[in-house]
Write a protein that holds these residues in place. Sequence first.
Motif: not given
Length: 275
Positions: A69-82
Amino acid sequence: MRIVARGNANILIDYGEPSCLYRCCVRYSGSLRQNNLYTLENFKYINETIKPLLGDLLCPMELQVIPIEFLESIRGELGEIIDDSNVIVTKLRNLRPSEFSTVLYSDHFTRLYTTEGKSKLCLEFKPKWLYNSSDYCRNCSHNVLKGRNIKYCYRRVMNDPTCLRETFQNGVDKAFIVNLLAYFENGENVLRKLYHLQKQAHTQVLGEIRNNDDVTDDLLLEMTLKDVTCFLQWHVDGDISCQIVDVDLKPKEKWVHWLKTETQLRDLNSKIYAN
Ligand SMILES: [Zn+2]
């Protein structure tokens, strides 16, 4: 929080701490969990294999676990499947602090930055293949293959640092050039150190490899050492310090790419044999 650099395998995040950057693995685009596992494996590799070789030259780093939740703004960069609730990052010392805001020189291997008062310079460079067993210069020949018009390479700098004088002509403090050449002429410099480590790790010939299982730990180490980034800081009082980052464990399957490049270079007519 913002992303300051994006590579194929990593993103660099400025998390608001001026002295540090967070390096986050995005090598496996499908899964956050897989990226986290790689970060753990890579951190272990760096500590057990790279740190004993580089010592104080290695940029200080530690693991940091950040709730997603602390990286919400770059969530899309972290992988297709969270598929994990945390992101494991490597917290690194920022080797080019924001005060180095002006770019004086830039090419594929080198960037030179200065501060507003110009009393300090930061040289970011990738030395690449300082040791190679072929009779041609791998760095310069690879430039030809890629169509890059770069007149020097760090293998040449290692043997004749004066070639940098031509490269940094305009707007660069003459005292920096004098100190930099003296640093590279000293046998204890970062290029010599990397050269010896690359040579020591060169125990396997790419042409011998038939599958991933054939790839030795030495070859992976050699390729890591041939892909590092160095940050050299210079102060107007003549002081020079240098540290190394980008020391990641290479995936074994990259041998296919390495062999392809080697074959392309071998077949290249316009190889560079000097230095
Ligand atoms: Zn060269």
